[in-house]
Motif scaffolding. Structure first.
Motif: not given
Length: 112
Positions: A6-12, A18-24
């Motif tokens: 669950a921790t790994q999934l939340m991190s991904v 974060l990447i999508i927000a950076l693109i926008f």
């Protein structure tokens, strides 16, 4: 094991958001400041443009104080005419007979 997955999934998911927000954010900056703002060059500038179709256009470009008429398509850019004196300034058309001069130039190029 379940807590770790669950921790790994939340991190991904957080990284993806974060990447999508950076693109926008980059798209907004590009739209806000214009495409030419990052590569502003006083030696070369597009003075006027006239769309002729979906991918075709005429451009008047000023390079080193001389103006060029360019035909631009998806496949190529071709110099149609080099003006002896500038025909367009920052306020608009310098010569009132620009249309007539352009037609004369185009007619000269089409005659054999």
């Amino acid at each position: 094991m379940e807590g770790s997955a669950a921790t790994q999934l939340m991190s991904v998911l957080f990284s993806l958001l974060l990447i999508i927000a950076l693109i926008f954010a980059l798209a907004w900056l590009l739209r806000r400041f214009g495409q030419g703002a990052f590569t502003n060059s006083s030696a070369m500038k597009v003075v006027a443009t006239l769309p002729l179709g979906t991918r075709e256009r005429l451009l008047v470009v000023e390079v080193g104080g001389q103006q060029l008429l360019l035909g631009v398509t998806a496949q190529q850019i071709r110099t149609l005419h080099v003006f002896e004196e500038p025909v367009i300034d920052a306020q608009g058309v310098r010569s009132s007979d620009f249309k007539q001069r352009l037609m004369n130039i185009m007619n000269k190029n089409t005659k054999p």
